[in-house]
Scaffold this motif. Structure first.
Motif, mmCIF file in Angstrom:
data_model
loop_
_atom_site.group_PDB
_atom_site.id
_atom_site.type_symbol
_atom_site.label_atom_id
_atom_site.label_comp_id
_atom_site.label_asym_id
_atom_site.label_seq_id
_atom_site.Cartn_x
_atom_site.Cartn_y
_atom_site.Cartn_z
ATOM 1 N N VAL A 71 0.831 -1.197 0.000
ATOM 2 C CA VAL A 71 0.000 0.000 0.000
ATOM 3 C C VAL A 71 0.871 1.255 0.000
ATOM 4 C CG1 VAL A 71 -1.698 1.312 1.324
ATOM 5 C CG2 VAL A 71 -1.938 -1.161 1.115
ATOM 6 N N ARG A 72 1.944 1.222 0.791
ATOM 7 C CA ARG A 72 2.836 2.388 0.865
ATOM 8 C C ARG A 72 3.501 2.660 -0.493
ATOM 9 N NH1 ARG A 72 5.935 0.576 4.553
ATOM 10 N NH2 ARG A 72 4.618 1.249 6.284
ATOM 11 N N VAL A 100 -10.647 8.757 2.808
ATOM 12 C CA VAL A 100 -9.722 8.011 1.956
ATOM 13 C C VAL A 100 -10.371 6.739 1.409
ATOM 14 C CG1 VAL A 100 -7.666 8.896 3.106
ATOM 15 C CG2 VAL A 100 -8.695 6.785 3.932
ATOM 16 N N LEU A 101 -11.325 6.179 2.147
ATOM 17 C CA LEU A 101 -12.014 4.986 1.654
ATOM 18 C C LEU A 101 -12.945 5.305 0.493
ATOM 19 C CD1 LEU A 101 -12.927 3.114 4.974
ATOM 20 C CD2 LEU A 101 -11.053 2.636 3.400
ATOM 21 N N PHE A 107 -7.658 5.285 -5.072
ATOM 22 C CA PHE A 107 -6.971 4.672 -3.934
ATOM 23 C C PHE A 107 -7.934 4.121 -2.892
ATOM 24 C CE2 PHE A 107 -4.110 7.904 -5.664
ATOM 25 C CZ PHE A 107 -2.975 7.153 -5.894
ATOM 26 N N GLY A 108 -9.173 4.578 -2.886
ATOM 27 C CA GLY A 108 -10.112 4.156 -1.852
ATOM 28 C C GLY A 108 -10.353 2.659 -1.842
ATOM 29 N N GLU A 109 -10.537 2.082 -3.014
ATOM 30 C CA GLU A 109 -10.789 0.644 -3.094
ATOM 31 C C GLU A 109 -9.583 -0.155 -2.619
ATOM 32 O OE1 GLU A 109 -12.231 -2.719 -6.388
ATOM 33 O OE2 GLU A 109 -11.886 -0.634 -6.985
ATOM 34 N N GLU A 148 -5.558 -10.139 0.323
ATOM 35 C CA GLU A 148 -4.143 -9.816 0.164
ATOM 36 C C GLU A 148 -3.727 -9.965 -1.295
ATOM 37 O OE1 GLU A 148 -2.346 -12.423 2.952
ATOM 38 O OE2 GLU A 148 -2.790 -11.155 4.690
ATOM 39 N N ALA A 149 -4.238 -11.013 -1.953
ATOM 40 C CA ALA A 149 -3.971 -11.175 -3.387
ATOM 41 C C ALA A 149 -4.626 -10.049 -4.185
ATOM 42 C CB ALA A 149 -4.488 -12.537 -3.861
ATOM 43 N N GLU A 150 -5.821 -9.628 -3.758
ATOM 44 C CA GLU A 150 -6.496 -8.513 -4.424
ATOM 45 C C GLU A 150 -5.696 -7.216 -4.289
ATOM 46 O OE1 GLU A 150 -10.007 -8.076 -5.894
ATOM 47 O OE2 GLU A 150 -9.163 -9.999 -6.503
ATOM 48 N N VAL A 151 -5.131 -6.999 -3.108
ATOM 49 C CA VAL A 151 -4.297 -5.812 -2.908
ATOM 50 C C VAL A 151 -3.070 -5.859 -3.813
ATOM 51 C CG1 VAL A 151 -2.807 -4.624 -1.251
ATOM 52 C CG2 VAL A 151 -5.081 -5.364 -0.557
ATOM 53 N N ASP A 152 -2.468 -7.029 -3.925
ATOM 54 C CA ASP A 152 -1.298 -7.187 -4.780
ATOM 55 C C ASP A 152 -1.641 -6.838 -6.232
ATOM 56 O OD1 ASP A 152 1.264 -7.731 -5.494
ATOM 57 O OD2 ASP A 152 1.056 -9.911 -5.469
#
Length: 409
Positions: free
Chosen positions: A171-172, A261-262, A267-269, A365-369
């Motif tokens: 995320v960072r 931010v959400l 970036f919110g999603e 976590e995979a979705e974030v990746d």
């Protein structure tokens, strides 16, 4: 009054750290650190352990950089590995402390080791250092001590910390890239406004012709920037500082910013998925360790990294404490996707809530990746177009008079 004075005296004694060197019963040279009130106490303590002391030196406790979360995660993994290999707890602490490159971490682990050596439970020794070991960490350690599976829970805790740090880093990285580009763009534009455009302005004075409107606009902005640059930089730096200070102290502002931010379009999603992943991973880890659900929810909200989820978790905790189902309580908050609610319901019905929440965490976590990769691919052309329009517009505006003069000639 006497009790308070004694407690204060003990606290003051703990401010002294001594480095010692000596020989054990086998004649082998050993070294270490010990907190005590003086050299005599160090000598007496080590003699009881069968060590002949040859050197004792008091060390100041202010040296060393701050302890990072990554170092705590590495310590947890090392401790879990050594305990699983059969190394005694106290010796494990000593090995990890000696191998650390951070003096503060070495002192921290030495303090914990000394507390455990004097009969304090490991979880109680960790609770004395809340900045490094939060309630989630201490609760899991306490559950591991009670069930006699400390090494297993340490291994699970290390995995949890590593996954949490990984998702934070992703995320960072997604947020740092556009932020850094905007900062560089502001610096470049500032240099152009302060030095480049005034040089063009001096050249245009000798043209003896009317300047195009874009050129006049850029020159006007440059004149304002040159005249009030101190106010512009002061407002930006002072405003940023005031914003950060207010954000740190005001819970209402934190709640408002986290809610905002959400809802951001791009970036919110990503941030929402990251919060769901951390929330699910934390609750799965706590529940799998045998921590009761209501007690586990104490640590889950803060671990999500978002005040909206923290407030929602408090609401869920109150609802579950009155006998409501977890899934029903989660649904009333309105912040969890349907997939999370369905998996949670299946986990409650089948008695495998921890496994289902673990799968939810893996999925998100995979979705974030994937979201970070897509965002990086999307941001590159957007940033290129933005910088090209900004810098190119200024350059073209300043060269328009030259083009116009060339046509006249």
């Amino acid at each position: 009054m006497a009790t308070a004075s004694t407690a204060a005296a003990r606290q003051q004694i703990k401010d002294f750290v001594f480095e010692w060197e000596g020989r054990d019963r086998n004649g082998k040279i050993v070294r270490g650190e010990l907190r005590a009130g003086g050299e005599a106490m160090v000598n007496a303590t080590l003699r009881r352990q069968g060590i002949m002391v040859s050197k004792v030196r008091k060390r100041r406790t202010s040296a060393g950089r701050s302890i990072k979360q990554k170092e705590i995660a590495l310590f947890t993994r090392q401790l879990a590995t050594m305990l699983k290999a059969g190394v005694p707890l106290l010796q494990s602490f000593e090995i990890v402390a000696r191998g650390s490159n951070n003096p503060r971490l070495t002192r921290l682990l030495t303090d914990i080791r000394n507390d455990v050596e004097t009969g304090t439970s490991l979880s109680s020794a960790f609770r004395k250092h809340p900045l490094q070991f939060d309630s989630l960490y201490c609760n899991l350690i306490e559950a591991g001590e009670a069930a006699g599976i400390l090494e297993t829970l340490l291994e699970r805790l290390a995995s949890y910390q590593e996954k949490t740090l990984e998702i934070k880093a992703k995320v960072r990285s997604a947020l740092v890239y556009p932020t850094s580009v905007l900062i560089v763009a502001f610096v470049v534009v500032s240099i152009i406004m302060l030095w480049v455009i005034p040089a063009f302005k001096d050249i245009f004075k000798n043209f003896g012709a009317d300047l195009p409107l874009p050129t006049l606009m850029v020159i006007s902005m440059s004149e304002t920037f040159v005249q009030y640059w101190w106010a512009i930089f002061g407002i930006l730096i002072g405003g940023s500082y005031m914003f950060m200070q207010t954000w740190k102290r005001s819970e209402r502002m934190q709640m408002g910013m986290d809610r905002l931010v959400l809802k951001l379009p791009i970036f919110g999603e990503l941030l929402h998925k990251a919060s769901v992943a951390r929330w699910s991973r934390t609750l799965s880890t706590m529940f799998a360790a045998g921590v009761p659900l209501v007690e586990a929810l104490d640590s889950v909200g803060g671990a999500s990294g978002n005040r909206v989820f923290q407030v929602a978790t408090e609401q869920i905790q109150r609802s579950v404490a009155t006998g409501a189902a977890l899934t029903t309580s989660m649904q009333t908050t309105g912040i969890f996707p349907n997939m999370v609610l369905q998996m949670s319901a299946i986990g409650e019905e089948s008695g495998s809530l921890d496994a289902m929440l673990g799968k939810v965490a893996d999925f998100y976590e995979a979705e974030v990746d994937e979201a970070v990769k897509s965002l990086s691919s999307l941001m590159e052309p957007i940033i290129i177009v933005f910088l090209g329009t900004l810098i190119g517009g200024i350059v073209v505006s300043m060269y328009l008079p030259i083009f116009k003069l060339g046509q006249v000639v």
